[in-house]
Design an enzyme around this catalytic site. Structure first.
Site: not given
Length: 315
Positions: A53, A136, A154, A209, A216, A219, A225
DNA sequence: TACTCGTGGAG
DNA sequence: TCTCCAAGAGT
């Protein structure tokens, strides 16, 4: 006397149930498409998750991978890093960028060793108290490493929410209270599911995305969406901040520090002067590095990576 | 809140 | 080539 005879129908936009239709398809997609990243394997442990991280803050996965592997092989536990000089962390950081992160990670390892018996703490508040860990990262470690229920917000998740829920192409420049509220509202109730949702929604934004491409067609939630259903309206509002680099102090700092990273011992001032012509800017950048604790000045016009007690960490 | 803080790959 | 941007934190 009038007991409800039919299940309550929730239509409020800020209740979890209103958006729960997103959870299953995104989590299922994640199970099929998740990248096999080393910090996601069980053997990584909480320390591996935490190291990843830190490295992934503003640095792409592809560049983190080799440095992560070397780092974990050399310092498999926080205590291993804590007993090193901070300069060694800066050197091992290589060209990941933003080297203050290396210093903070070293400081965090020190604090973990001193305050938490060498184990990465599981409590969000304890994580947040460590240097280099903000909202975060605290949520990410608590969720990914310990399976807890936290809103992990994030840039990827913000973009996914902006499109899927809010109906805009991009999220605002800075994280807003409304985004945090939405993230909390979307969080599944069950802890296990919440942790999977956090990883899944982030992965969706990272690989599908994205900022440049929507994909799309692949997705799992394209059918619901908001942005797509609205005809993909183009970004409106203040222009997205673009960062310049050439000629900035950041570039000078990078060049100066690169010299020190590549030298095993102290380097003379002349070696640093060679990498940037503008004397004023060069001095300002070097001063900045010193005050940040990334560079240690020695008598006789010599400079080196820090060996001493790390500065800039919380007591 | 807005700004600083590295680096390099993709389009 | 040049613009964009990549799992943020700290001030």
């Amino acid at each position: 006397m009038t007991a409800p005879t039919k299940p309550m129908q929730s239509t409020a936009a800020d209740t979890p149930s209103a958006h729960s239709a997103l959870h299953e398809p995104v989590i299922t997609w994640f199970e099929d498409h998740a990248r096999d990243l080393p910090w996601r394997r069980p053997e990584a442990g909480a320390w591996g998750v935490m190291v990843s991280e830190f490295m992934l803050q503003q640095t792409p996965v592809a560049r983190v991978l080799p440095v992560y592997e070397q780092w974990m092989a050399r310092w498999p536990r926080p205590a291993d890093l804590a007993e090193e000089a901070p300069g060694e962390a800066v050197r091992a950081w290589g060209r990941l960028g933003y080297p203050r992160r290396a210093l903070r990670l070293h400081g965090a390892a020190l604090a973990i060793t001193e305050r938490h018996g060498g184990d990465v703490p599981a409590q969000h508040a304890q994580l947040l108290a460590l240097p280099g860990i903000g909202e975060y990262t605290a949520a990410a470690v608590a969720s990914f490493a310990y399976g807890q229920r936290h809103a992990v917000l994030d840039t990827n998740v913000r973009r996914v929410f902006a499109r899927a829920v809010t109906g805009s192409q991009y999220p605002p420049n800075a994280t807003t209270a409304a985004e945090r509220k939405l993230a909390r509202a979307l969080l599944p109730e069950e802890e296990r599911t919440a942790a999977r949702w956090a990883a899944a929604s982030m992965e969706l934004g990272a690989v599908l995305c994205t900022a440049r491409n929507e994909n799309c067609g692949a997705c799992p939630i394209s059918g619901q969406c908001a942005w797509r259903l609205a005809g993909k309206p183009e970004h409106v509002g203040p222009p997205r901040r673009t960062q310049s680099y050439a000629g900035t102090d950041r570039q000078v700092r990078g060049k100066l520090l690169a010299v020190l990273r590549e030298s095993p011992g102290p380097v003379p001032r002349a070696a640093l002067e060679r990498v940037w012509d503008d004397r004023i800017q060069r001095a300002r950048a070097l001063d900045g590095l010193v005050s940040d604790g990334l560079v240690e000045p020695l008598p006789g016009g010599l400079y080196r990576l820090p060996t001493g007690p790390p500065s800039g960490q919380k007591p």
